[in-house]
Design a protein around this motif. Sequence first.
Motif, PDB file in Angstrom:
ATOM      1  N   THR A  50      54.022  60.311  37.271  1.00  0.00           N
ATOM      2  CA  THR A  50      52.583  60.500  37.290  1.00  0.00           C
ATOM      3  C   THR A  50      52.232  61.617  38.259  1.00  0.00           C
ATOM      4  OG1 THR A  50      52.217  58.925  39.090  1.00  0.00           O
ATOM      5  CG2 THR A  50      52.222  58.042  36.842  1.00  0.00           C
ATOM      6  N   SER A  51      51.089  62.222  38.056  1.00  0.00           N
ATOM      7  CA  SER A  51      50.696  63.339  38.914  1.00  0.00           C
ATOM      8  C   SER A  51      50.588  62.910  40.376  1.00  0.00           C
ATOM      9  CB  SER A  51      49.369  63.932  38.433  1.00  0.00           C
ATOM     10  OG  SER A  51      48.358  62.945  38.382  1.00  0.00           O
ATOM     11  N   GLU A  52      50.129  61.697  40.636  1.00  0.00           N
ATOM     12  CA  GLU A  52      50.009  61.242  42.016  1.00  0.00           C
ATOM     13  C   GLU A  52      51.383  61.094  42.667  1.00  0.00           C
ATOM     14  OE1 GLU A  52      47.544  58.055  44.769  1.00  0.00           O
ATOM     15  OE2 GLU A  52      47.227  58.131  42.606  1.00  0.00           O
ATOM     16  N   THR A  53      52.368  60.626  41.894  1.00  0.00           N
ATOM     17  CA  THR A  53      53.725  60.511  42.428  1.00  0.00           C
ATOM     18  C   THR A  53      54.292  61.882  42.747  1.00  0.00           C
ATOM     19  OG1 THR A  53      54.121  58.456  41.201  1.00  0.00           O
ATOM     20  CG2 THR A  53      56.053  59.662  41.956  1.00  0.00           C
ATOM     21  N   ILE A  54      54.049  62.864  41.896  1.00  0.00           N
ATOM     22  CA  ILE A  54      54.499  64.227  42.173  1.00  0.00           C
ATOM     23  C   ILE A  54      53.937  64.694  43.506  1.00  0.00           C
ATOM     24  CG2 ILE A  54      54.350  66.635  41.434  1.00  0.00           C
ATOM     25  CD1 ILE A  54      54.300  65.640  38.535  1.00  0.00           C
ATOM     26  N   ILE A  55      52.650  64.512  43.699  1.00  0.00           N
ATOM     27  CA  ILE A  55      51.990  64.978  44.922  1.00  0.00           C
ATOM     28  C   ILE A  55      52.525  64.247  46.141  1.00  0.00           C
ATOM     29  CG2 ILE A  55      49.766  65.028  46.137  1.00  0.00           C
ATOM     30  CD1 ILE A  55      48.491  65.518  43.336  1.00  0.00           C
ATOM     31  N   LYS A  56      52.738  62.944  46.032  1.00  0.00           N
ATOM     32  CA  LYS A  56      53.241  62.173  47.174  1.00  0.00           C
ATOM     33  C   LYS A  56      54.667  62.558  47.536  1.00  0.00           C
ATOM     34  CE  LYS A  56      52.122  57.729  47.210  1.00  0.00           C
ATOM     35  NZ  LYS A  56      51.841  56.359  46.709  1.00  0.00           N
ATOM     36  N   ASN A  57      55.385  63.180  46.620  1.00  0.00           N
ATOM     37  CA  ASN A  57      56.721  63.684  46.929  1.00  0.00           C
ATOM     38  C   ASN A  57      56.681  65.071  47.565  1.00  0.00           C
ATOM     39  OD1 ASN A  57      59.393  62.188  45.925  1.00  0.00           O
ATOM     40  ND2 ASN A  57      57.670  61.517  44.667  1.00  0.00           N
ATOM     41  N   LEU A  58      55.535  65.725  47.502  1.00  0.00           N
ATOM     42  CA  LEU A  58      55.403  67.055  48.076  1.00  0.00           C
ATOM     43  C   LEU A  58      54.660  67.049  49.405  1.00  0.00           C
ATOM     44  CD1 LEU A  58      54.456  69.027  44.820  1.00  0.00           C
ATOM     45  CD2 LEU A  58      56.693  68.978  45.964  1.00  0.00           C
ATOM     46  N   CYS A  59      53.752  66.099  49.576  1.00  0.00           N
ATOM     47  CA  CYS A  59      52.880  66.069  50.765  1.00  0.00           C
ATOM     48  C   CYS A  59      52.969  64.745  51.484  1.00  0.00           C
ATOM     49  CB  CYS A  59      51.409  66.249  50.357  1.00  0.00           C
ATOM     50  SG  CYS A  59      50.942  67.917  49.977  1.00  0.00           S
ATOM     51  N   THR A  60      52.754  64.781  52.779  1.00  0.00           N
ATOM     52  CA  THR A  60      52.524  63.550  53.518  1.00  0.00           C
ATOM     53  C   THR A  60      51.076  63.124  53.301  1.00  0.00           C
ATOM     54  OG1 THR A  60      51.936  64.836  55.482  1.00  0.00           O
ATOM     55  CG2 THR A  60      54.237  64.139  55.273  1.00  0.00           C
ATOM     56  N   GLU A  61      50.776  61.862  53.562  1.00  0.00           N
ATOM     57  CA  GLU A  61      49.434  61.336  53.321  1.00  0.00           C
ATOM     58  C   GLU A  61      48.362  62.086  54.108  1.00  0.00           C
ATOM     59  OE1 GLU A  61      47.884  59.129  51.393  1.00  0.00           O
ATOM     60  OE2 GLU A  61      49.700  58.779  50.233  1.00  0.00           O
ATOM     61  N   THR A  62      48.740  62.672  55.225  1.00  0.00           N
ATOM     62  CA  THR A  62      47.781  63.434  56.032  1.00  0.00           C
ATOM     63  C   THR A  62      47.116  64.536  55.223  1.00  0.00           C
ATOM     64  OG1 THR A  62      49.096  63.029  58.006  1.00  0.00           O
ATOM     65  CG2 THR A  62      47.517  64.842  58.118  1.00  0.00           C
ATOM     66  N   HIS A  63      47.841  65.089  54.270  1.00  0.00           N
ATOM     67  CA  HIS A  63      47.345  66.224  53.496  1.00  0.00           C
ATOM     68  C   HIS A  63      46.945  65.851  52.078  1.00  0.00           C
ATOM     69  CE1 HIS A  63      48.506  68.809  56.786  1.00  0.00           C
ATOM     70  NE2 HIS A  63      49.721  68.284  56.777  1.00  0.00           N
ATOM     71  N   ILE A  64      46.760  64.561  51.809  1.00  0.00           N
ATOM     72  CA  ILE A  64      46.369  64.091  50.479  1.00  0.00           C
ATOM     73  C   ILE A  64      44.976  63.472  50.544  1.00  0.00           C
ATOM     74  CG2 ILE A  64      46.904  62.506  48.588  1.00  0.00           C
ATOM     75  CD1 ILE A  64      49.848  62.737  49.331  1.00  0.00           C
ATOM     76  N   HIS A  65      44.129  63.824  49.598  1.00  0.00           N
ATOM     77  CA  HIS A  65      42.793  63.255  49.483  1.00  0.00           C
ATOM     78  C   HIS A  65      42.569  62.794  48.040  1.00  0.00           C
ATOM     79  CE1 HIS A  65      42.462  65.794  53.080  1.00  0.00           C
ATOM     80  NE2 HIS A  65      41.546  64.934  53.471  1.00  0.00           N
ATOM     81  N   ARG A  66      41.786  61.740  47.895  1.00  0.00           N
ATOM     82  CA  ARG A  66      41.522  61.166  46.580  1.00  0.00           C
ATOM     83  C   ARG A  66      40.010  61.117  46.332  1.00  0.00           C
ATOM     84  NH1 ARG A  66      45.845  59.019  49.042  1.00  0.00           N
ATOM     85  NH2 ARG A  66      47.765  58.742  47.817  1.00  0.00           N
ATOM     86  N   TYR A  67      39.640  61.365  45.082  1.00  0.00           N
ATOM     87  CA  TYR A  67      38.221  61.443  44.723  1.00  0.00           C
ATOM     88  C   TYR A  67      37.988  60.700  43.411  1.00  0.00           C
ATOM     89  CZ  TYR A  67      38.663  65.440  47.898  1.00  0.00           C
ATOM     90  OH  TYR A  67      38.949  66.257  48.962  1.00  0.00           O
ATOM     91  N   ARG A  68      36.866  60.015  43.320  1.00  0.00           N
ATOM     92  CA  ARG A  68      36.465  59.337  42.085  1.00  0.00           C
ATOM     93  C   ARG A  68      35.031  59.712  41.744  1.00  0.00           C
ATOM     94  NH1 ARG A  68      39.774  55.460  40.031  1.00  0.00           N
ATOM     95  NH2 ARG A  68      41.379  54.584  41.412  1.00  0.00           N
ATOM     96  N   GLY A  69      34.802  59.946  40.471  1.00  0.00           N
ATOM     97  CA  GLY A  69      33.446  60.096  39.965  1.00  0.00           C
ATOM     98  C   GLY A  69      32.716  61.370  40.337  1.00  0.00           C
ATOM     99  N   LEU A  70      33.404  62.363  40.897  1.00  0.00           N
ATOM    100  CA  LEU A  70      32.735  63.616  41.250  1.00  0.00           C
ATOM    101  C   LEU A  70      32.630  64.519  40.025  1.00  0.00           C
ATOM    102  CD1 LEU A  70      34.242  64.772  44.677  1.00  0.00           C
ATOM    103  CD2 LEU A  70      32.006  63.734  44.251  1.00  0.00           C
ATOM    104  N   SER A  71      31.551  65.256  39.937  1.00  0.00           N
ATOM    105  CA  SER A  71      31.465  66.285  38.915  1.00  0.00           C
ATOM    106  C   SER A  71      32.479  67.372  39.231  1.00  0.00           C
ATOM    107  CB  SER A  71      30.066  66.891  38.887  1.00  0.00           C
ATOM    108  OG  SER A  71      29.831  67.656  40.060  1.00  0.00           O
TER     109      SER A  71
END
Length: 254
Positions: A138-159
């Motif tokens: 999944t795309s989130e798993t890809i990102i978590k393998n590239l970045c630490t949580e410090t550099h990850i942000h999540r968004y819901r419902g934004l235009s």
Amino acid sequence: MKLLFSLSLLLMTSLRGCLAQTPPAEAPANPPLTPAPYSAPVYRATLHHFEARRQRLAARYKRATTPAARAARLAEARTLFLTALDSTIFPAWEGTAWEFYGQTWEPRQGSIACGYFVTTTLHHAGLRLQRTLLAKQTSETIIKNLCTETHIHRYRGLSRTDFVQQVRQQGPGLYVVGLDFHVAFLRVREGGAVQMVHSTYLDPGTVVREAAEGSEALVSNYRVLGKISADDALLRNWLLGRALVARGATVKAE
């Protein structure tokens, strides 16, 4: 060698999630720029040139004796990493056909899925990762393998507009964005321009670099954003040639 080096400089100056998910219906296109000219021998020679520069910089990093000196070398590494992608790798891959199961290693030959585009281009930049295994996650798993949580942000419902503004506020750099049905790069420039670089299932059905504000592929209810250029651990692994260990994989490579 002098001829190849000269051609390399000329190219530099002139110049996924997806497999585990089903893409939505097509949407209106955001016409990208015409792909830059491409030559496979020049591309390979230029990658070799960048690899040699990485190795020399790694040697200088290892010789650094103070935290300030190591930080300076890591800043150089960040610039070199981004330059390789911006000037050579992304332009070379523009125009490569998208395909749901596409996994070509070569720009503009065969086809490539969105997850494979992300992992393959990073591999060509010199990052030692499990290209096939990560591309099937999944795309989130890809990102978590590239970045630490410090550099990850999540968004819901934004235009789309509001999301691009959120990305812009995080500053210049290279990001990987995970969407409901897609994974892509976002490149934020000095001055605030935000480009989306991705292998798209929408028209024109190829790898494109386009303005993020106009990309219909960026429409999504849930978005995960990882600023990979800000992650010192990733850059240090890239600089020193250390292999990334895949974490959280739920789909095995064939």
